[in-house]
Structures are given as C-alpha cells and as structure tokens.
Design an enzyme around this catalytic site. Structure first.
Site, PDB file in Angstrom:
ATOM      1  N   ARG A 158      54.858   0.520-106.138  1.00  0.00           N
ATOM      2  CA  ARG A 158      56.051   0.323-106.955  1.00  0.00           C
ATOM      3  C   ARG A 158      55.608  -0.082-108.363  1.00  0.00           C
ATOM      4  NH1 ARG A 158      57.368  -2.540-102.061  1.00  0.00           N
ATOM      5  NH2 ARG A 158      59.171  -1.630-100.990  1.00  0.00           N
ATOM      6  N   LYS A 182      58.151  -6.314-102.209  1.00  0.00           N
ATOM      7  CA  LYS A 182      59.468  -6.947-102.146  1.00  0.00           C
ATOM      8  C   LYS A 182      59.467  -8.047-101.088  1.00  0.00           C
ATOM      9  CE  LYS A 182      62.412  -3.208-103.830  1.00  0.00           C
ATOM     10  NZ  LYS A 182      63.552  -2.321-103.526  1.00  0.00           N
ATOM     11  N   HIS A 251      58.659   5.940-110.419  1.00  0.00           N
ATOM     12  CA  HIS A 251      59.171   6.265-109.089  1.00  0.00           C
ATOM     13  C   HIS A 251      58.858   7.711-108.699  1.00  0.00           C
ATOM     14  CE1 HIS A 251      61.062   2.474-108.363  1.00  0.00           C
ATOM     15  NE2 HIS A 251      61.658   2.922-107.284  1.00  0.00           N
ATOM     16  N   ARG A 254      55.563   7.555-107.013  1.00  0.00           N
ATOM     17  CA  ARG A 254      55.687   6.936-105.685  1.00  0.00           C
ATOM     18  C   ARG A 254      56.369   7.888-104.700  1.00  0.00           C
ATOM     19  NH1 ARG A 254      56.109   2.032-102.668  1.00  0.00           N
ATOM     20  NH2 ARG A 254      58.159   1.665-101.736  1.00  0.00           N
ATOM     21  N   HIS A 277      58.120  -0.468 -96.728  1.00  0.00           N
ATOM     22  CA  HIS A 277      59.545  -0.469 -96.391  1.00  0.00           C
ATOM     23  C   HIS A 277      59.784  -1.348 -95.166  1.00  0.00           C
ATOM     24  CE1 HIS A 277      60.333   3.694 -98.428  1.00  0.00           C
ATOM     25  NE2 HIS A 277      60.379   2.688 -99.285  1.00  0.00           N
ATOM     26  N   TYR A 286      62.440  10.753 -96.861  1.00  0.00           N
ATOM     27  CA  TYR A 286      61.371  11.704 -97.151  1.00  0.00           C
ATOM     28  C   TYR A 286      61.258  12.789 -96.094  1.00  0.00           C
ATOM     29  CZ  TYR A 286      60.247   8.273-100.636  1.00  0.00           C
ATOM     30  OH  TYR A 286      60.332   7.417-101.694  1.00  0.00           O
TER      31      TYR A 286
END
Length: 324
Positions: A158, A182, A251, A254, A277, A286
């Site tokens: 990220r 995150k 992004h 990524r 994630h 994806y």
C-alpha cells in the site's frame, strides 16, 4: 483537533458534542489522525444538513431524517460505498452520544446504504509494467523512484506502507521487507530479484541524501522521509516520461501485483496474505479480473465461441473455419 463554531454550521451544543467525540476517538480509541479526520469530515457534512433543515440538537434526529439525509447524499452523487461510510460514522457517533446521555436512541442503526455496482480496480498488463520498470533512471531521485515502484509492484505494498517503511525493515539477504499495514498489523513480504537490484542502487545513493538519524527507507532531496503525496506525484511523472497509456498511481501497481499473482498461481489465500487483507472477500475482487482475462482468451480461442460474420448472401459463417 476541534470544531470551531465560527467555521461550521450547527449549534454550539452540536459542535461541542462533535468535538468531544473526536477527542474520544483520539485519546480513548487511539485512532489515527487520518481516521479521525474522516469521521470529522463526515459528521460536519451532517451538521450542515441539520442546520439547513432546522434541527439544532442531536436528540432531534430521527430514522426518517437519516433516510432523507441518505437520499440527499445519493442525489449529490455519492456512491453506495461512500454513503455506507457516512452511515457508519453516524452510528459510531451516536454510540458515543448515548454513552454521554446526549441522545436516547441511535437513529442510523437500521438504515442501509443503497447498493451500487462494485467497480473493479484497473490494472496494467505484465508487458506494460515491464516496459515502465525497465526504463533507465538518469539521476539519484529517479534511481530512488525506480526502487520505490519496483518494491511496490514486487511486494504489493500500500502507499502508506511504502511511505512508512524504515531502512531497518529491509533485509536484502532474505530478501524481504517488514511493513506495518492497516490496524497496525505487521507482515513480512518477499522482495523480487528486480526490486532487490533497484534497491541496492538506491541505497548507494541514499547515503549522500539522508539527514543524520533519519530512519526512512525512502527520503526526499532534503534527506527527510518522502511523503505519500510526493510518491504519488513521482509515480505520475514516471508514467508520463516513459509513455504509460494510463495515469499511474500507487494502487494501480498494487492491483496489478494482485491480479498478476492470482492469474499465475490461482492461490487466493496466498494473495490475501500478501496483500494483508483481513477478509478474503476483499481479495476476491481479483478473481473477477482474472475471470475477465480468461473469458477474453476463451472468446478468442474456442472454435464454438468465435464471433460470426454475415456474408453477402446473409448467411452467417464463422470467422475462421476449422480445416480451411
């Protein structure tokens, strides 16, 4: 961070409660400044709407009012996902108001955002990425830029993870890098051969730029940590200089990493781990990208799927008949 009555619509009591909520997020919940800014921006928009509709106290807001507000956000062009975020902010705020005795119920509790189509992330194909990253840097800053972009594509970072990476987190012998994602969750990611070579070049230049005691892996011309905005700007510049057919942004690298990894391996769980994630449903987007690629190959290759053309007599024939 506070809400000044002179700068925003709303009664003094509304603004005081909002300021108290933001302080609660900062001090008790330990949310990041960026998260607090998002809550404050969403709720200030609600305050302005309340003022326009003559509602001067948080206890006056009803479920019907929240539905009207959602309809207004939709008319203003917000997507279902953005409206869902606004509703989440309102629910969280009213939990705080209930705790403080400033409200008697949570009017947004059962309100749902309108559904909107899920946009698939754009990706660049492998050849496009290769062409962009095979360009030769001409100065130390471009050497740095190439190292950043190689690392981002190599490890699926990220933007915040790239900007926040410290020199000590990089192990070129591994080769791997440790990043903080995150939710302050740390993960260790492999670094590819091309990225290692680009990083080695950058580290030899970094010594001449970095200020004493600076921990950042990527630094600016002034020797301090490179900001996220600067990384975005440099990537866009790189795309323009090297003939990208679409605007380059972090992004995109990524997303391209995730799509190319899934296309090659088919291992959704592995890609989920690499991307960091928490929910595999986030990674599953994806699979749609991968299916689109497979569908195009199928349409172009399968003898019973090829498009048909109409000849002068009006008869339909396959574009390429087998055996002719």
């Amino acid at each position: 961070m506070s809400v000044a009555a002179s700068d925003h619509k709303g009664s003094a009591s509304q603004l005081a409660a909002l300021t108290g909520f933001i302080r609660h997020l900062q001090s008790e919940k330990r949310h990041s400044p960026r998260t607090c800014e998002h809550y404050q921006r969403d709720l200030q928009r609600l305050v302005a709407w309340l003022a326009d509709n003559g509602l001067n106290d948080w206890s006056e807001l009803s479920a019907h009012d929240v539905r009207r507000y959602v309809a207004r956000l939709s008319r203003d062009g917000l997507s279902g996902r953005s409206i869902a975020r606004h509703l989440s902010s309102i629910r969280r705020f009213y939990q705080y108001l209930l705790r403080e005795g400033l409200a008697i119920d949570n009017p947004a509790l059962d309100i749902r955002a309108p559904k909107s189509g899920r946009r698939l992330p754009r990706v660049a194909d492998v050849d496009q990425i290769g062409q962009l990253l095979d360009a030769t840097p001409e100065d130390p800053l471009e050497i740095r830029d190439l190292a950043m972009f190689e690392l981002m594509y190599s490890s699926g970072l990220r933007l915040a993870e790239l900007a926040g990476a410290d020199l000590s987190a990089l192990d070129l012998k591994g080769p791997e890098i440790r990043v903080l994602g995150k939710g302050n969750k740390e993960r260790v990611l492999p670094v590819g051969r091309k990225a290692v070579a680009a990083l080695q070049q950058w580290l030899s230049c970094r010594r001449a730029l970095v200020t004493e005691g600076e921990k950042a892996l990527f630094v600016s011309q002034r020797g301090t940590r490179l900001s996220r905005r600067s990384i975005q700007s440099r990537l866009s510049r790189w795309g323009i200089l090297h003939g990208a057919d679409q605007r380059l942004h972090p992004h995109l690298l990524r997303h391209s990493f995730a799509s190319h990894m899934l296309e090659s391996s088919g291992d959704l769980r592995a890609v989920q781990e690499l991307l960091g994630h928490a929910d595999i449903a986030t990674t599953q987007v994806y699979t749609h990208l991968d299916f689109q690629h497979l569908a195009r190959v199928y349409d172009q290759s399968h003898p019973r799927a090829r498009r048909r053309t109409t000849d002068r007599t009006g008869c339909e024939e396959e574009e390429h008949r087998a055996g002719q």
